[in-house]
Design a protein around this motif. Structure first.
Motif, PDB file in Angstrom:
ATOM      1  N   ILE A  45      39.279  41.996  44.156  1.00 48.76           N
ATOM      2  CA  ILE A  45      39.109  42.914  43.035  1.00 48.76           C
ATOM      3  C   ILE A  45      38.114  44.025  43.370  1.00 48.76           C
ATOM      4  O   ILE A  45      37.270  43.890  44.246  1.00 48.76           O
ATOM      5  N   ARG A  49      36.519  45.339  38.393  1.00 48.35           N
ATOM      6  CA  ARG A  49      36.986  43.955  38.237  1.00 48.35           C
ATOM      7  C   ARG A  49      38.503  43.902  38.017  1.00 48.35           C
ATOM      8  O   ARG A  49      39.000  43.121  37.222  1.00 48.35           O
ATOM      9  N   GLU A 103      34.738  42.247  45.412  1.00 46.98           N
ATOM     10  CA  GLU A 103      34.623  40.831  45.094  1.00 46.98           C
ATOM     11  C   GLU A 103      35.911  40.110  45.491  1.00 46.98           C
ATOM     12  O   GLU A 103      36.999  40.672  45.378  1.00 46.98           O
ATOM     13  N   TYR A 160      31.006  38.384  47.134  1.00 48.89           N
ATOM     14  CA  TYR A 160      30.820  39.687  46.496  1.00 48.89           C
ATOM     15  C   TYR A 160      29.853  40.527  47.320  1.00 48.89           C
ATOM     16  O   TYR A 160      29.007  40.006  48.039  1.00 48.89           O
ATOM     17  N   TYR A 186      43.293  40.016  36.016  1.00 49.60           N
ATOM     18  CA  TYR A 186      42.697  41.001  36.916  1.00 49.60           C
ATOM     19  C   TYR A 186      43.608  42.154  37.314  1.00 49.60           C
ATOM     20  O   TYR A 186      43.166  43.088  37.950  1.00 49.60           O
TER      21      TYR A 186
END
Length: 193
Positions: A45, A49, A103, A160, A186
C-alpha cells in the motif's frame, strides 16, 4: 538470537533480503472433515493506505509483485506440507520495492470459513517471523497468543517505511473477513468480481 516480539512492538529491519514466514496448526479435535486451509497474503500500500493495484496484492493466485520485490512461495492448502516449518512464506527484497509503497501488510485468512464453520479460535501456534536470507537465521518472531474466537482473518504484521528505512511491527489485529475484505479495504479502484 531472535527477538520475541510482543503485540505492537516495532523493530528496525536493517537488511534488504528477508523471508516472512507464517505458520499455524489446527487445534486438536477442531479440524473437521475438510481440515483447515489458511492463506497468507501481502498487501503493498501507498502513503494514502491504498493498494497500488490488484497485482500488488500477493497471494496464492498472484505469486510475484510487479516490481519483483515479493515472491509468495505458494499455497499450502491443508497445512500438512510444512513439517513443523513455515506453512507459507513470502520472500522479500526491500531494495526492489516500488518507491510508491510505504507499507506491506501480512495477513492470513481462512478459506471457506463460513461453510466449514472455522475461525482463528480453532487455530494454535500461529506466528509470523522474519528470516535473514543471507544466513537463513531467524531475526524476529511474533506469536499470536490471543484467542481470536470469531475472527477469520488476521493482520499478523507489517513492514513500513520511516525516514527512508524499513521497520517491522507485530500487529495481531483480527477481523471477521476473507481475502476479498482485505482487497476491498485497501483497493481504491473498481473491484472486478
Amino acid at each position: 538470537m531472535a527477538i520475541n516480539l510482543q503485540k505492537g512492538q516495532k523493530i528496525d529491519i536493517g537488511l534488504s533480503k528477508l523471508t516472512i514466514g507464517l505458520g499455524w496448526d489446527p487445534r486438536e479435535g477442531n479440524t473437521g472433515a475438510e481440515g483447515f486451509d489458511l492463506d497468507a497474503s501481502a498487501i503493498m500500500i501507498d502513503a494514502n493506505r491504498k493498494l497500488l493495484g490488484e497485482d500488488s496484492f500477493i497471494f496464492y493466485n498472484n505469486l510475484v509483485s510487479p516490481d519483483g520485490a515479493l515472491t509468495h512461495t505458494g499455497d499450502d492448502p491443508d497445512g500438512n506440507s510444512s513439517d513443523g516449518d513455515d506453512d507459507e512464506a513470502i520472500i522479500v527484497d526491500l531494495a526492489r520495492v516500488d518507491a510508491k509503497v510505504e507499507e506491506i501488510l501480512f495477513v492470513v485468512t481462512i478459506a471457506d470459513f463460513e461453510a466449514r464453520k472455522q475461525n482463528f479460535g480453532q487455530v494454535r501456534n500461529s506466528y509470523i517471523r522474519i528470516v535473514d536470507n543471507a544466513n537463513n537465521e531467524e531475526i524476529a518472531k511474533y506469536e499470536l497468543d490471543e484467542d481470536f474466537s470469531i475472527e477469520t482473518g488476521v493482520e499478523f504484521g507489517r513492514l513500513y517505511k520511516r525516514n527512508g528505512s524499513w521497520k517491522f511491527e507485530a500487529s495481531g489485529i483480527g477481523y471477521k473477513a476473507d481475502l476479498g475484505f482485505f482487497l476491498e479495504k485497501y483497493y481504491s479502484g473498481t473491484i472486478i468480481k
